[in-house]
Design a protein around this motif. Sequence first.
Motif, mmCIF file in Angstrom:
data_model
loop_
_atom_site.group_PDB
_atom_site.id
_atom_site.type_symbol
_atom_site.label_atom_id
_atom_site.label_comp_id
_atom_site.label_asym_id
_atom_site.label_seq_id
_atom_site.Cartn_x
_atom_site.Cartn_y
_atom_site.Cartn_z
ATOM 1 N N ASN A 1 2.267 -4.534 9.933
ATOM 2 C CA ASN A 1 1.781 -3.968 11.382
ATOM 3 C C ASN A 1 2.380 -2.630 11.487
ATOM 4 O O ASN A 1 3.545 -2.313 11.306
ATOM 5 N N SER A 2 1.411 -1.850 12.079
ATOM 6 C CA SER A 2 1.640 -0.294 12.457
ATOM 7 C C SER A 2 2.419 -0.184 13.572
ATOM 8 O O SER A 2 1.934 -1.017 14.507
ATOM 9 N N PRO A 3 3.243 0.782 13.580
ATOM 10 C CA PRO A 3 3.957 1.007 14.858
ATOM 11 C C PRO A 3 3.220 1.865 16.098
ATOM 12 O O PRO A 3 3.479 1.932 17.085
ATOM 13 N N TYR A 4 2.014 2.430 15.365
ATOM 14 C CA TYR A 4 0.968 3.158 16.218
ATOM 15 C C TYR A 4 -0.366 2.848 15.551
ATOM 16 O O TYR A 4 -0.515 2.742 14.518
ATOM 17 N N LYS A 5 -1.549 3.343 16.364
ATOM 18 C CA LYS A 5 -2.731 3.023 15.953
ATOM 19 C C LYS A 5 -3.365 4.095 15.464
ATOM 20 O O LYS A 5 -4.595 4.139 15.317
ATOM 21 N N GLY A 6 -2.920 5.355 15.450
ATOM 22 C CA GLY A 6 -3.374 6.569 14.865
ATOM 23 C C GLY A 6 -3.363 6.575 13.386
ATOM 24 O O GLY A 6 -2.773 5.713 12.819
ATOM 25 N N SER A 7 -3.977 7.616 12.535
ATOM 26 C CA SER A 7 -4.095 7.635 11.296
ATOM 27 C C SER A 7 -2.695 8.293 10.872
ATOM 28 O O SER A 7 -2.127 9.141 11.450
ATOM 29 N N TRP A 8 -2.351 7.840 9.610
ATOM 30 C CA TRP A 8 -1.276 8.472 8.866
ATOM 31 C C TRP A 8 -1.943 9.448 7.961
ATOM 32 O O TRP A 8 -2.780 9.208 7.090
ATOM 33 N N PHE A 9 -1.292 10.659 7.772
ATOM 34 C CA PHE A 9 -1.633 11.735 6.802
ATOM 35 C C PHE A 9 -0.491 12.277 5.839
ATOM 36 O O PHE A 9 -0.889 12.892 5.143
ATOM 37 N N ALA A 10 0.590 11.637 6.052
ATOM 38 C CA ALA A 10 1.737 12.209 5.266
ATOM 39 C C ALA A 10 2.876 11.033 5.122
ATOM 40 O O ALA A 10 2.853 10.420 6.231
ATOM 41 N N GLY A 11 3.352 11.037 3.974
ATOM 42 C CA GLY A 11 4.564 10.030 4.042
ATOM 43 C C GLY A 11 5.111 10.165 2.652
ATOM 44 O O GLY A 11 4.939 10.949 1.739
ATOM 45 N N GLU A 12 6.663 9.667 2.512
ATOM 46 C CA GLU A 12 7.453 9.516 1.582
ATOM 47 C C GLU A 12 7.956 8.234 1.500
ATOM 48 O O GLU A 12 8.364 7.543 2.415
ATOM 49 N N LEU A 13 8.363 7.760 0.327
ATOM 50 C CA LEU A 13 8.949 6.528 0.118
ATOM 51 C C LEU A 13 10.209 6.758 -1.022
ATOM 52 O O LEU A 13 9.933 7.196 -2.209
ATOM 53 N N SER A 14 11.541 6.324 -0.686
ATOM 54 C CA SER A 14 12.635 6.570 -1.425
ATOM 55 C C SER A 14 13.036 5.259 -2.054
ATOM 56 O O SER A 14 12.600 4.104 -1.862
ATOM 57 N N ALA A 15 13.853 5.505 -3.246
ATOM 58 C CA ALA A 15 14.097 4.655 -3.967
ATOM 59 C C ALA A 15 15.015 3.307 -3.465
ATOM 60 O O ALA A 15 15.045 2.404 -3.764
ATOM 61 N N ASN A 16 15.645 3.727 -2.083
ATOM 62 C CA ASN A 16 16.389 2.758 -1.435
ATOM 63 C C ASN A 16 15.562 1.870 -0.665
ATOM 64 O O ASN A 16 16.082 1.407 0.317
ATOM 65 N N GLY A 17 14.224 2.112 -0.685
ATOM 66 C CA GLY A 17 13.249 1.570 0.177
ATOM 67 C C GLY A 17 13.142 2.075 1.451
ATOM 68 O O GLY A 17 12.147 1.595 2.386
ATOM 69 N N GLN A 18 13.692 3.221 1.914
ATOM 70 C CA GLN A 18 13.407 3.965 3.235
ATOM 71 C C GLN A 18 11.846 4.477 3.056
ATOM 72 O O GLN A 18 11.674 5.310 2.146
ATOM 73 N N ALA A 19 11.041 4.360 3.856
ATOM 74 C CA ALA A 19 9.568 5.013 4.163
ATOM 75 C C ALA A 19 9.861 5.668 5.609
ATOM 76 O O ALA A 19 10.221 5.429 6.504
#
Length: 345
Positions: free
Chosen positions: A230-248
Motif C-alpha cells: 500500500n502506497s502512502p500517497y497516490k502520486g508517482s515515485w521517481f527516486a528511491g533507495e533501499l538499505s541493507a537494514n531494510g530501511q526504504a
Amino acid sequence: MRFFTFLIAAIALAGSLPVLAQAPVGDALKRPALAVKAPQRAVLLAAALAGSRIVAVGERGIVALSDDRGATWRQAPSPVSVTLTMVRFADERNGVAVGHGGTVLTTDDAGTTWRLRLDGRRLAELAKAAATTPEAQQDAERLVTDGPDKPFLDVLQWDAKRLLAVGAYGLAFYSDDGGERWAPWMDRLPNPKALHWYVARHAGNTLLLAGEQGLLARSDDGGQTFQALNSPYKGSWFAGELSANGQAVLAGLRGNVWRSTDGGMQWVQLASPVPATITAMTVAPDGGLLLASQAGVVLRLQGDALAPLKAPPVPMPSALLALQGGPLLTLGVAGVVPVAAEVLK
C-alpha cells in the motif's frame, strides 16, 4: 511516462550538440551514437562507479567516462543512438545500461565497450513466446504491433550474470546469464494496470519496485514472488533507495519523501522545504542520503527532514553521484555539474 526523463530527451532533440561526424539516418537501435566533442556537456541522465572510473549515460546513446574524478571526460563507443536512462555496475568491470527502445547494453571492461543485449523488437517476441493466458497474449501482440517504442527506466544488477530491467507500461525482463537470454517477468509482478516502473532497488534478496500512481511491490526471495504494498500517497515515485537494514526511502511529486523501516508496511513522511518533484537520490559515502529536486535544489536527509545544501541551483538534475571525499556530481540538462566537497560537510 517518467515525465522528467522524457522532458530532457525532448529538450535534447530540439537542441544541438557539437557533432564531429554525421551518421546515416536509420534505425536508432542499429545506429551507433554520434561522437561529440564534450560528452560531459551532453544531456546525461545517470552515472555509476566502475571501480574508480565514472561512467555516465544519456541522450542519443552517449556514454561518457572519467578516470580522474570528473576532471576530464572522454566518450566511449555505444552501439545505439537511443537515449540511455540508467547505468549500474556490479563490480569494477561488469555493468549494464538501459534506455529507450527497450534497450539493454552490457559491458565487461568498465564501460570501454558495450554490447546490445535486448531491444524492443526482441522483447516483444519473447513476451509473445512466453504468453500462456489470453491476457498475456493480447499484451504481447500489442508489444509486437507497437514496435520498439517503450523505454526501460531502471535496472538491477546483482552480479555479472543476474539482471532485471523495468520500465514503461509494466515492462520487466530478467536474465541470469549476463543478457544472453531473457525472461519476461510481467506476469509475476502485481501491476494489473500495466503502470510504469520508475524505481528498482535491491539489498541482498530483497527487491523494491516503485512507479506510477503510487505503484509499489516487494520481494524477499530474490524476485521469485512479489507482494503489492500500500502506497502512502497516490502520486508517482521517481527516486528511491533501499538499505541493507531494510530501511526504504522513496520520493516523488511535489516534494513527497517517505520512509519505511518495516519493509514497506508503514510509511512516515519526511519534511521537505522544497515543494518540487524529487528527481534523484543517492547514498553518500558516509551512509547519508542526498536528494535533488526538479527546482535544482540539492538536499541532505537529516533525521526526519530534508535540509538544502548551501550550493547554487543545478539546472534540472536527473541523477546524483557522490564520490568519496567529494565532489558530488549532479547530472542533467547541463551535463555534469560538480558540487564542491566543502558544501557536503
